[in-house]
Motif scaffolding. Structure first.
Motif, PDB file in Angstrom:
ATOM      1  N   ASN A   1      -8.828   1.387  -5.510  1.00 27.19           N
ATOM      2  CA  ASN A   1      -9.376   2.210  -6.583  1.00 27.19           C
ATOM      3  C   ASN A   1      -9.041   1.540  -7.913  1.00 27.19           C
ATOM      4  OD1 ASN A   1      -9.725   4.209  -8.641  1.00 27.19           O
ATOM      5  ND2 ASN A   1      -9.777   5.767  -7.047  1.00 27.19           N
ATOM      6  N   LYS A   2     -10.044   0.909  -8.497  1.00 23.84           N
ATOM      7  CA  LYS A   2      -9.792   0.130  -9.710  1.00 23.84           C
ATOM      8  C   LYS A   2      -9.419   1.019 -10.895  1.00 23.84           C
ATOM      9  CE  LYS A   2     -11.683  -3.726 -12.340  1.00 23.84           C
ATOM     10  NZ  LYS A   2     -12.797  -4.694 -12.473  1.00 23.84           N
ATOM     11  N   SER A   3     -10.058   2.148 -11.017  1.00 24.60           N
ATOM     12  CA  SER A   3      -9.800   3.017 -12.169  1.00 24.60           C
ATOM     13  C   SER A   3      -8.388   3.601 -12.136  1.00 24.60           C
ATOM     14  CB  SER A   3     -10.834   4.135 -12.227  1.00 24.60           C
ATOM     15  OG  SER A   3     -10.736   4.945 -11.072  1.00 24.60           O
ATOM     16  N   GLN A   4      -7.880   3.825 -10.943  1.00 24.75           N
ATOM     17  CA  GLN A   4      -6.523   4.353 -10.811  1.00 24.75           C
ATOM     18  C   GLN A   4      -5.509   3.261 -10.488  1.00 24.75           C
ATOM     19  OE1 GLN A   4      -6.448   7.660  -8.069  1.00 24.75           O
ATOM     20  NE2 GLN A   4      -8.033   8.791  -9.161  1.00 24.75           N
ATOM     21  N   THR A   5      -5.956   2.045 -10.441  1.00 25.34           N
ATOM     22  CA  THR A   5      -5.116   0.877 -10.079  1.00 25.34           C
ATOM     23  C   THR A   5      -4.250   1.193  -8.862  1.00 25.34           C
ATOM     24  OG1 THR A   5      -3.321   1.439 -11.630  1.00 25.34           O
ATOM     25  CG2 THR A   5      -5.063  -0.017 -12.427  1.00 25.34           C
TER      26      THR A   5
ATOM     27  N   THR B   1       0.575   1.448  -6.222  1.00 22.78           N
ATOM     28  CA  THR B   1      -0.171   1.177  -7.449  1.00 22.78           C
ATOM     29  C   THR B   1       0.156  -0.239  -7.889  1.00 22.78           C
ATOM     30  OG1 THR B   1       1.589   2.114  -8.817  1.00 22.78           O
ATOM     31  CG2 THR B   1      -0.207   3.586  -8.182  1.00 22.78           C
TER      32      THR B   1
ATOM     33  N   ASN C   1      -8.441  -9.807 -11.465  1.00 20.33           N
ATOM     34  CA  ASN C   1      -8.735  -9.108 -10.217  1.00 20.33           C
ATOM     35  C   ASN C   1      -7.562  -9.221  -9.250  1.00 20.33           C
ATOM     36  OD1 ASN C   1     -11.348  -8.383 -11.022  1.00 20.33           O
ATOM     37  ND2 ASN C   1     -12.106 -10.410 -10.474  1.00 20.33           N
TER      38      ASN C   1
ATOM     39  N   ASN D   1     -14.586  -1.240  -1.142  1.00 24.39           N
ATOM     40  CA  ASN D   1     -13.300  -0.694  -1.573  1.00 24.39           C
ATOM     41  C   ASN D   1     -12.469  -0.158  -0.413  1.00 24.39           C
ATOM     42  OD1 ASN D   1     -13.870  -1.332  -4.183  1.00 24.39           O
ATOM     43  ND2 ASN D   1     -14.524   0.721  -4.766  1.00 24.39           N
TER      44      ASN D   1
END
Lengths: 112, 115
Positions: B68-72, B24, B30, B55
């Motif tokens: 996964n941007k939402s879950q970093t 993570t 970005n 991705n």
């Protein structure tokens, strides 16, 4: 042909001695780095040079002095070695700033 | 500050099974993310990187990683593990804020693949 080479591979020395580690890359890269990996495998950057100019100088004792005679070489000299300097030192290079880094095989330093 | 975390010191998997090594990140802006592998008594070898775009990033030796941007997260994966994959894996992030030549490495995850 080894892309990033380091000498020596192993270095065992007494406290208080001065030693040097050499690094050479034949990839034509502009940027070179020194990292220290401790006994827990934690990897931390020490120095970085770009076109022979120092651009990263982390909180490292003054006993550590890097020298870059040309773009293909980055040497690390260590004065007055201490027990805590025992680690594996990795040299790396990259084509340019922030690019993918390519690592040497490491120099295993043991200070007695 | 830019950083990456590898929550598992060690991952054990049987040969032929899928593997996942977790990472993570915490960055401003970005992220530029990397995976490296270190075999015993060797230097780190580059596996793959994510800068932008798709991705799912494919890399060397059949490895891939999913951004996964939402879950970093930027987990490393392989559909079928080999015994020869046993090594130490490092996730890294490039500092884009203060010194873009600086990389921060995670603490490493030891992967054990058993026959």
């Amino acid at each position: 042909d080894t892309a990033v080479s380091q000498t020596p591979k192993y270095l065992v020395t007494q406290m208080g001695n001065d030693k040097s580690i050499k690094c050479e890359q034949n990839l034509g890269h502009d940027t070179m780095y020194w990292y220290k990996q401790d006994s827990k495998k934690f990897l931390k950057i020490m120095f970085s040079y770009n076109n022979k100019e120092l651009i990263i100088n982390e909180t490292v004792p003054n006993r550590f002095s890097p020298k870059s005679p040309d773009k293909a070489h980055l040497n690390l000299h260590i004065n007055s070695l201490e027990l805590g300097d025992s680690a594996v030192y990795f040299c790396a290079s990259s084509r340019g700033l922030g690019e993918t880094q390519y690592f040497g095989p490491g120099t295993r330093l043991l200070v007695l | 500050a830019q950083s990456v975390a590898q929550p598992e010191d060690q991952v054990n998997v049987a040969e032929g099974n899928p593997l996942t090594v977790k990472c993570t990140y915490s960055v401003s802006g970005n992220p530029y993310l990397f995976w490296y592998v270190q075999y015993p008594n060797r230097g780190l070898q580059f596996l793959l990187k994510y800068i932008t775009g798709d991705n799912l990033v494919k890399g060397s030796y059949g490895f891939e990683a999913e951004f996964n941007k939402s879950q970093t997260s930027f987990h490393l994966k392989k559909p079928s593990a080999l015994v020869s994959d046993s090594a130490l894996y490092f996730c890294a992030v490039r500092d884009l804020l203060y010194n873009f030549n600086k990389f921060y490495f995670g603490s490493g995850t030891k992967l054990n693949v058993k026959p």
